[in-house]
Write a protein that holds these residues in place. Structure first.
Motif, short mmCIF file in Angstrom:
data_model
loop_
_atom_site.label_atom_id
_atom_site.label_comp_id
_atom_site.label_asym_id
_atom_site.label_seq_id
_atom_site.Cartn_x
_atom_site.Cartn_y
_atom_site.Cartn_z
N GLN A 168 -5.73 9.83 -4.23
CA GLN A 168 -4.99 8.57 -4.39
C GLN A 168 -4.42 8.07 -3.08
OE1 GLN A 168 -2.31 9.94 -7.44
NE2 GLN A 168 -3.64 9.28 -9.11
N GLU A 169 -4.28 8.99 -2.09
CA GLU A 169 -3.78 8.60 -0.77
C GLU A 169 -4.89 8.30 0.22
OE1 GLU A 169 -0.59 8.27 0.45
OE2 GLU A 169 0.06 8.38 -1.65
N LEU A 170 -6.15 8.47 -0.19
CA LEU A 170 -7.25 8.27 0.73
C LEU A 170 -7.29 6.85 1.28
CD1 LEU A 170 -10.38 10.18 -0.66
CD2 LEU A 170 -9.16 10.58 1.46
N GLN A 171 -6.93 5.90 0.43
CA GLN A 171 -6.95 4.51 0.87
C GLN A 171 -5.84 3.75 0.16
OE1 GLN A 171 -10.85 2.90 0.91
NE2 GLN A 171 -10.23 0.89 1.59
N ARG A 172 -5.01 3.08 0.95
CA ARG A 172 -3.89 2.33 0.37
C ARG A 172 -4.37 1.02 -0.27
NH1 ARG A 172 1.11 4.16 2.29
NH2 ARG A 172 0.90 6.40 2.62
N ASN A 184 -6.68 -0.97 -2.55
CA ASN A 184 -7.53 -0.70 -3.71
C ASN A 184 -7.71 0.81 -3.92
OD1 ASN A 184 -9.17 -1.20 -5.91
ND2 ASN A 184 -11.02 -1.49 -4.68
N PRO A 185 -6.61 1.55 -4.14
CA PRO A 185 -6.71 3.01 -4.29
C PRO A 185 -7.52 3.40 -5.52
CG PRO A 185 -4.53 2.23 -4.93
CD PRO A 185 -5.24 1.06 -4.32
N LEU A 186 -8.05 4.61 -5.48
CA LEU A 186 -8.89 5.10 -6.58
C LEU A 186 -8.03 5.52 -7.76
CD1 LEU A 186 -11.46 7.33 -4.67
CD2 LEU A 186 -11.86 5.10 -5.69
N ASN A 187 -8.53 5.26 -8.95
CA ASN A 187 -7.91 5.74 -10.18
C ASN A 187 -8.80 6.80 -10.78
OD1 ASN A 187 -5.65 3.92 -10.17
ND2 ASN A 187 -7.06 2.28 -10.76
N LEU A 188 -8.35 8.03 -10.76
CA LEU A 188 -9.17 9.14 -11.22
C LEU A 188 -9.23 9.20 -12.73
CD1 LEU A 188 -8.05 10.14 -8.32
CD2 LEU A 188 -8.80 12.38 -9.11
N PRO A 189 -10.40 9.55 -13.29
CA PRO A 189 -10.45 9.89 -14.71
C PRO A 189 -9.57 11.12 -14.96
CG PRO A 189 -12.67 9.54 -13.82
CD PRO A 189 -11.72 9.56 -12.64
#
Length: 777
Positions: free
Chosen positions: A254-258, A260-265
């Motif tokens: 979730q911190e990889l990119q501020r 459009n951060p990823l939402n994990l299943p």
């Protein structure tokens, strides 16, 4: 005139129906595996292929007419057509597949690609972004002490494939072994400062993120990579020691990119880890500065390895940082080898090809290639002319700095500390001056602020800082300068222009590389005469590994007599030697200026166990100190196993880069000293010369094991007589007889005798065969 040939019916059939058959089969497989979302995307493509099959008759008729015009070159037409169509469809399909079929996985790989795709120079290359994929030259790895690896495992591995040697191999080789041998799914990679450990981990993550693991090795397994910097998760582990890896990875993603951060299943990483699909990369155990904290992090890593037994883990650390926080799990410990000249040559060539291409807007014509070749040749000629430069260039970080310095000045300093000085000068001013940009502060003025910061961070045992934490320090030192900039502006200048300070995330800063922090801290201690800091560190074993490199850099710039004397004085109270400190004292003597009386005091202590040697051997051994001190000390105190494990490191240091077959290049004097020390301290019961007598009795030849078949037969007989092998199986190293009163004659030294090697066609033999078949032993 012959009638032009038409396109054969079988080719027409393939063009019409092969795409449909392929996509239909893929859809069926996905449905059977219950991957319904992927199957929906595949079904969409299958529908397109149905339309293609229905309406491709007209296309084929047109194509056949064109083929006839070309004189019936149907095969050429066929391959050209499919090449063009395939490249277009492949590019489009990959993008669509990642976006639709594997929505989260594809986006995750993209984020990881963003994280790892740049070669980290922190602005050292004229502010150009270099591609890690284009620059990278892989380092070679070797087991730290192969005798600790089960000999039966080694025989099994190498007996199945003659290419499966473990010495001087690339990381891809070990990835391939992981698939077949669970013992290799736990790796600890140790290396000197700047040896390329972090770059290696980032390259691994990049290759897997770009779905190109075959570039690492043809048999590299397919895994989902995750890359954690242990210094970044240290506090989370200390606060919550039982925190699961899956939870940490979820927060990390979730911190990889501020933006459009990823939402994990839900529970996504937990499932991947449980199914053994992840490759867990843990970088920089040594950068957890506090020893107690580092041991806590090591325990946490052990727990994760226990929780996920089928998941491969790779951990990196500097050697000294790992020694007091070793993993308890069964891990294979590898060491990063120095770069060979061909690797140095490849790196410099890659570097200048990339730089010259970027400078010309991506144009890679003959002019670009010629400029790259000329720069490469100029640098390599300087490296080849100076052994000191060759030694420096064998370290990847120093090689990067050498290329950077050469890019700016077309000349290179010859000592490591001078190289750091040159790089700091280039980054803090000379680079901007070359562009005609005048800085508000001079190089020395910037250093007057950065040196105290580096020392403060070393004392706090951290790399990271926030502006609020150092604002007072910056403001106080900037106030001493004429026309000082604002504190925040100064920090931005260091980050954006000078690139000596890196911004890890919003509000968090650090030096671009730990080595820069260590160098500047050493410079500050020297200029402010605060050597008592190092004297105090020598009294605290918990701080020694964190400060060791800073003290070496300090010793390389000034008189380090007091540091050596402090260690010698302390040695008088030791019940047994502190090898870390003694070797550090020898580093001070070899790298800097130390008064003769201090060297004599150190020599008196370390030379004592060598006095059993005759005069000629004694003088030679003393000249090679501290190489032989550990072996001699352990033999003197009858710690046979400890003495045995030190033989291979001595051979390796002597030969620099070492394969079993290179034993012929080991100087006779070194071989004789090893033999004499064992003979003297065992009262003639152990020794290489005793083993050689048995080698000759069982049919061994004095030919450096060039006759592999004869060497193999003799080696088996020797091993059985020395009880290294029983009932047709190799005795594990730990199960050898380490008691002088119980061991068979000549049972030791073992010195890695089960270290296996072979030629491309020859049988499996051990290091002992190479050693004992030397005519001069």
């Amino acid at each position: 005139m012959a009638k032009p040939k038409s396109i054969p019916q079988w080719q027409q059939f393939l063009v019409r129906f092969l795409p449909l058959t392929g996509m239909g089969g893929l859809t069926a497989i996905l449905i059977s595996n219950q991957k319904f979302f992927s199957a929906i995307a595949s079904a969409f493509f299958t529908g397109l292929m149905v339309l293609w099959s229905a309406f491709s008759t007209g296309f084929m008729a047109e194509a056949e007419q064109e083929a006839e015009k070309l004189g019936g070159k149907s095969a050429q037409w066929f391959f050209q057509l499919f090449y063009r169509l395939g490249s277009i469809v492949k590019e489009w399909a990959i993008q669509f597949w990642w976006t639709v079929s594997f929505n989260f996985t594809g986006k995750y790989y993209k984020r990881l690609d963003f994280l790892c795709r740049e070669f980290e120079t922190k602005g050292m290359t004229l502010d150009k972004v270099l591609s890690l994929k284009n620059i990278f030259v892989t380092v070679h790895l070797s087991p730290k002490n192969l005798v600790q690896v089960s000999p039966n495992l080694l025989k099994k591995i190498e007996g199945e494939d003659s290419s499966q040697q473990l010495e001087n191999r690339e990381i891809g080789h070990y990835l391939a072994l992981m698939q077949k041998y669970p013992e290799f799914r736990r790796l600890a990679i140790l290396g000197a400062p700047g040896s390329g450990k972090t770059t290696l981990m980032r390259y691994l993550a990049l290759m897997y993120a770009s779905r190109q693991p075959r570039r690492l090795h043809p048999k590299a397994p397919q895994w989902l990579p995750v890359l954690l910097y242990l210094r970044d998760i240290e506090q989370k582990i200390l606060t919550k020691p039982e925190i699961p890896l899956a939870e940490l990875l979820t927060e990390w993603v979730q911190e990889l990119q501020r933006v459009n951060p990823l939402n994990l299943p839900e529970n996504w990483f937990k499932r991947q880890l449980s199914e053994g699909k992840c490759l867990v990369l843990l970088d920089g155990l040594d950068e957890v500065a506090n020893t107690t904290h580092r041991q806590a992090v090591s325990r946490w890593v052990d727990q994760q390895m226990y929780e996920y037994p089928d998941t491969p883990f790779i951990l990196t650390s500097r050697r000294l940082g790992y020694e007091d926080a070793q993993l308890k799990s069964a891990v294979q410990v590898l060491e990063v080898e120095p770069l060979r000249f061909e690797q140095i040559e490849q790196f410099v060539s890659n570097w200048y090809r990339e730089v010259e291409c970027i400078r010309r807007g991506g144009q890679n014509d003959l002019g670009t290639q010629d400029a790259a070749y000329r720069n490469t040749e100029n640098l390599l000629n300087q490296v080849k002319e100076h052994q000191a430069l060759m030694d420096l260039a064998s370290n990847p970080l120093l090689l990067t700095l050498i290329v950077t310095a050469h890019q700016q000045n077309q000349s290179i300093p010859l000592r490591r500390v001078e190289l750091y000085q040159t790089i700091c000068e280039v980054m803090l001013g000379k680079r901007q001056e070359a562009k005609g940009i005048r800085s508000q502060l001079s190089i020395q003025e910037k250093l007057s602020v950065l040196q105290p910061l580096a020392l403060k961070l070393m004392q706090r045992e951290t790399r990271q800082f926030q502006l609020g934490e150092v604002e007072t320090l910056f403001t106080a030192h900037l106030a001493k300068l004429p026309n000082p900039p604002e504190t925040l502006d100064f920090l931005k200048q260091l980050q954006a222009v000078d690139a000596l300070i890196a911004k890890e995330r919003e509000g968090d800063y650090e030096f671009a590389h730990l080595s820069f922090q260590e160098y500047l801290a050493a410079l500050e201690v020297k200029e402010t005469k605060q050597e008592e800091i190092f004297i105090n560190v020598l009294q605290d074993p918990d701080q020694l590994s964190w400060w060791a490199e800073t003290m070496r850099l300090y010793a390389a710039q000034t008189d380090a007599t007091q540091l050596v004397e402090a260690i010698v004085q302390e040695s008088k109270t030791w019940q047994q030697p502190d090898f870390k400190k003694l070797f550090l004292a020898w580093d001070f003597c070899n790298q800097g200026r130390v008064r003769p009386i201090a060297k004599q005091g150190l020599s008196t202590y370390t030379n004592e166990p060598l006095k059993v040697l005759d005069a000629e051997d004694y003088e030679y051994a003393v000249s090679k100190q501290p190489c032989y001190f550990k072996i001699a000390y352990f033999l003197q105190t009858r710690q046979w196993k400890e003495a045995d494990t030190e033989i291979f490191p001595v051979i390796r240091r002597t030969l620099s880069i070492f394969l079993s077959s290179d034993i012929k290049h080991l100087p006779y004097s070194d071989l004789r000293i090893i033999d004499q020390l064992w003979l003297k301290y065992s009262n003639g019961h152990f020794g290489l010369s005793l083993q050689k007598q048995i080698w000759m009795e069982v049919g061994g030849k004095l030919d450096y094991a060039e006759d592999f078949n004869a060497a193999y037969e003799s080696y088996i007989k020797l091993s059985e007589q020395l009880e290294w092998r029983k009932d047709g199986k190799w005795v594990h190293y730990n199960d050898l007889v380490w008691d002088l009163s119980l061991a068979p004659k000549a049972h030791l030294p073992h010195c890695g005798a089960v270290r296996f090697s072979r030629t491309r066609t020859g049988p499996l033999i051990g290091l002992g065969a190479f050693l004992l078949s030397r005519p001069d032993l």
